[in-house]
Design a protein around this motif. Structure first.
Motif: not given
Ligand code: ADP
Ligand code: MG
Length: 219
Positions: A49-57, A64-69, A80-82, A156-159
């Protein structure tokens, strides 16, 4: 594929000792699907979860989220991405204690500089059944109510993607079920991709697909 994880590895070091929390896992999640990641305590779920959320390296591998690594992004870009794309719900709620329910939910909108954050936060709190509790601070709310606030804040941000780590883990069975009903309803209404991390097989069955993590590997 909205989420594409390739050969993901994460090791922690404690002195000379290396702990391989994730030993090379790969999976993909199509847009608008719900996936449960099930596994016993210590299997690497929260690390994932931490890695997917970009909270840890990551130690190695790609996310990739939608092709963005995101595995190579720098912190500022990642933040910003998160904020734009990922909603996160934690077992321990992680609300800001000094902010009201309304302020907690408005915060991610304010960070993104979106207009009418208070109105949107109010609407979202009504949606999760807390329209009358908006001025309350977390310590004035029950666990179930706190998790509703956290779900409102994450949505609320419609992620595009919602990540939830044991979201009912701190709630009693009946409350947990109601809060999960709400989460699944929101996911269906908003058409968001859900990645639900849990040790609860019954809860996992409410997702469209399940994968099993044991000892840092998918079974
Ligand atoms: P789960 O969420 O499935 O219970 P975790 O991802 O929290 O599992 O932990 C997986 C393994 O990684 C465990 O052996 C845990 O002790 C270890 N671990 C997790 N985070 C750290 C850390 N920050 N430092 C050292 N070891 C860690
Ligand atoms: Mg965990």
């Amino acid at each position: 594929m909205i989420i594409d994880v390739k050969d993901l590895r994460k090791s922690f070091y404690q002195g000379q000792r290396q702990i391989e929390a994730l030993k090379g896992i790969s999976f993909r999640v199509p847009s608008n699907e719900s996936l449960a990641v099930v596994g016993p305590s210590g299997s690497g779920k929260s690390t994932l979860m931490s890695l997917l959320a970009g909270l840890d390296t990551v130690t190695d591998g790609e996310i990739f989220f939608d092709q963005t690594g995101i595995h190579q992004m720098r912190e500022k870009q990642l933040n910003t991405f998160r904020a734009k794309n990922i909603g996160i719900v934690f077992q321990q709620f992680h609300l800001m204690p000094h902010l009201s329910a309304l302020e907690n939910v408005a915060l991610p909108l304010d960070i993104l500089g979106r207009d009418h954050s208070q109105d949107q936060a109010q609407e979202m709190l009504e949606r999760v059944g807390l329209g009358e509790r908006v001025t309350h601070r977390p310590h004035q709310l029950s666990g179930g109510e706190c998790q509703r606030v956290a779900i409102a804040r994450a949505s609320v941000t419609r992620p595009k993607v919602l990540l939830a780590d044991e979201p009912s883990g701190n709630l009693d069975t009946a409350t947990g079920r109601k809060v999960m009903d709400l989460l699944f309803q929101l996911v269906a209404d908003q058409g968001v991709t859900l990645l639900l991390i849990t040790h609860d097989e019954a809860l996992a069955q409410r997702c469209q697909k399940q994968i099993h993590l044991v000892g840092g590997q998918l079974q």
